[in-house]
Design an enzyme around this catalytic site. Structure first.
Site, PDB file in Angstrom:
ATOM      1  CB  SER A   8     -12.353  99.614  44.084  1.00 16.94           C
ATOM      2  OG  SER A   8     -12.649 100.895  44.618  1.00 16.94           O
ATOM      3  CG  HIS A  31     -11.870  97.512  48.004  1.00 16.91           C
ATOM      4  ND1 HIS A  31     -11.097  96.899  48.967  1.00 16.91           N
ATOM      5  CD2 HIS A  31     -11.376  98.775  47.889  1.00 16.91           C
ATOM      6  CE1 HIS A  31     -10.187  97.747  49.416  1.00 16.91           C
ATOM      7  NE2 HIS A  31     -10.345  98.888  48.778  1.00 16.91           N
ATOM      8  CG  ASP A  33     -11.522 102.551  48.022  1.00 14.86           C
ATOM      9  OD1 ASP A  33     -10.676 101.971  48.708  1.00 14.86           O
ATOM     10  OD2 ASP A  33     -11.679 102.330  46.808  1.00 14.86           O
ATOM     11  CG  MET A  35     -11.196 107.904  50.321  1.00 16.02           C
ATOM     12  SD  MET A  35     -10.537 108.463  48.728  1.00 16.02           S
ATOM     13  CE  MET A  35     -10.631 106.939  47.788  1.00 16.02           C
ATOM     14  CG  HIS A  64      -8.821 100.832  51.816  1.00 20.00           C
ATOM     15  ND1 HIS A  64      -8.183 101.145  50.632  1.00 20.00           N
ATOM     16  CD2 HIS A  64      -7.942 101.182  52.804  1.00 20.00           C
ATOM     17  CE1 HIS A  64      -7.003 101.665  50.889  1.00 20.00           C
ATOM     18  NE2 HIS A  64      -6.846 101.700  52.199  1.00 20.00           N
ATOM     19  CG  MET A  66      -7.668 105.087  52.249  1.00 23.10           C
ATOM     20  SD  MET A  66      -7.659 105.220  50.447  1.00 23.10           S
ATOM     21  CE  MET A  66      -9.255 104.486  50.070  1.00 23.10           C
ATOM     22  CG  MET A 135      -2.482 101.634  50.047  1.00 26.51           C
ATOM     23  SD  MET A 135      -4.080 101.327  49.269  1.00 26.51           S
ATOM     24  CE  MET A 135      -4.147 102.664  48.054  1.00 26.51           C
ATOM     25  N   GLY A 140      -6.174 107.789  47.675  1.00 28.19           N
ATOM     26  CA  GLY A 140      -6.970 109.006  47.539  1.00 28.19           C
ATOM     27  C   GLY A 140      -7.808 109.066  46.279  1.00 28.19           C
ATOM     28  CG  PHE A 141      -7.803 111.115  43.688  1.00 22.59           C
ATOM     29  CD1 PHE A 141      -9.018 111.755  43.478  1.00 22.59           C
ATOM     30  CD2 PHE A 141      -6.871 111.739  44.501  1.00 22.59           C
ATOM     31  CE1 PHE A 141      -9.285 112.988  44.059  1.00 22.59           C
ATOM     32  CE2 PHE A 141      -7.124 112.965  45.090  1.00 22.59           C
ATOM     33  CZ  PHE A 141      -8.342 113.588  44.869  1.00 22.59           C
ATOM     34  N   GLY A 142      -8.938 106.911  42.435  1.00 20.54           N
ATOM     35  CA  GLY A 142      -8.881 105.747  41.578  1.00 20.54           C
ATOM     36  C   GLY A 142      -8.259 106.096  40.237  1.00 20.54           C
ATOM     37  N   GLY A 143      -7.903 105.067  39.479  1.00 17.95           N
ATOM     38  CA  GLY A 143      -7.407 105.262  38.128  1.00 17.95           C
ATOM     39  C   GLY A 143      -5.949 105.648  38.009  1.00 17.95           C
ATOM     40  CG  ASP A 173      -6.738  99.479  46.709  1.00 18.06           C
ATOM     41  OD1 ASP A 173      -6.953  99.787  45.522  1.00 18.06           O
ATOM     42  OD2 ASP A 173      -7.403  99.935  47.657  1.00 18.06           O
ATOM     43  N   GLY A 174      -4.564  99.404  43.832  1.00 16.00           N
ATOM     44  CA  GLY A 174      -4.052 100.556  43.086  1.00 16.00           C
ATOM     45  C   GLY A 174      -3.446 100.172  41.761  1.00 16.00           C
ATOM     46  N   GLY A 175      -4.119 100.512  40.678  1.00 10.07           N
ATOM     47  CA  GLY A 175      -3.574 100.241  39.355  1.00 10.07           C
ATOM     48  C   GLY A 175      -3.567  98.782  38.962  1.00 10.07           C
ATOM     49  N   GLY A 195     -10.489  98.523  40.390  1.00  8.19           N
ATOM     50  CA  GLY A 195     -11.627  99.427  40.222  1.00  8.19           C
ATOM     51  C   GLY A 195     -11.959  99.670  38.771  1.00  8.19           C
ATOM     52  CB  SER A 196     -10.594 102.101  36.325  1.00  9.76           C
ATOM     53  OG  SER A 196      -9.222 101.822  36.552  1.00  9.76           O
TER      54      SER A 196
END
Length: 221
Positions: A8, A31, A33, A35, A64, A66, A135, A140-143, A173-175, A195-196
């Protein structure tokens, strides 16, 4: 199933996006995002930027969305050159019609679900989609930290896809990181957004390879 890594760019340096895309050239997808600060409490970028990214990306772009009212706005991302467009079940008024419109434009159509949204109401619609996105954080937010409570939903979704005999990808997607990707793969995911975990590494290509290896090892078990 083929395992795919989709870093991401939400965690990338937005002032150097062309270079940041080159860092992930060994991945399967980029990827992106999108938003709108309405569906989620964050604002990122829109179709004109996606179009610019597509022109310089060494790999296909996976968007993606959102956003509110994807029925109206999602086709613009297909027109912008994205190869995969995922919209949210919670936002779409007519998800089947929208998925068919996206497919008619020549792109993969994905359906995204927030952590609290069950997969069961959408199982009969699986033939209409190329990918289901579960998800594993609140969008809404990465990390954000990975939500293990989503693993049973991933597993149920994989079982439903397998039972259907359809070639539907299952994205998480997420963490997603070295610490969590094996759990996701074991539950049945085959497309991993990170992402991170990728952009925070000194060697993004090495990290992509490492994530791919961990996911493959979990599937082998």
């Amino acid at each position: 199933m083929a395992l795919q890594i989709s870093p991401s760019i939400l965690s990338a340096d937005f002032a150097r996006l062309a270079e940041e895309l080159d860092r992930i050239a060994d991945a399967d997808w980029a990827h992106v995002d999108v938003m709108d600060n309405h569906f989620v409490p964050n604002l990122t970028l829109g179709a004109p930027v996606v179009e610019a990214l597509v022109k310089v990306s060494p790999i296909p772009v996976d968007t993606h969305l959102m956003i509110e009212d994807p029925d109206r706005w999602a086709p613009a991302y297909a027109d912008a050159g994205a190869r995969s467009v995922t919209f949210h079940a919670e936002a779409a008024r007519a998800p089947v019609r929208l998925a068919r419109e996206l497919r008619a434009l020549g792109v993969r159509a994905g359906l995204g679900l927030k952590p609290a949204t069950p997969i069961e109401p959408y199982l009969d619609l699986l033939p209409e989609f190329d990918m289901i996105l579960v998800m594993t954080v609140e969008p809404g937010f990465g990390g954000q930290p990975f939500l293990d409570v989503c693993l049973p939903k991933i597993r149920r979704t994989r079982e439903a896809i397998a039972s259907s005999g359809l070639d539907v990808w299952l994205q998480v997607d997420g963490g997603v990181s070295e610490d969590t990707i094996e759990r996701c793969a074991d539950a049945g995911a085959d497309v991993f957004v990170a992402g991170s975990a990728v952009y925070g590494a000194d060697d993004a290509a090495g990290q992509i390879k490492r994530l791919r290896e961990l996911a493959a090892a979990a599937c082998a078990h």
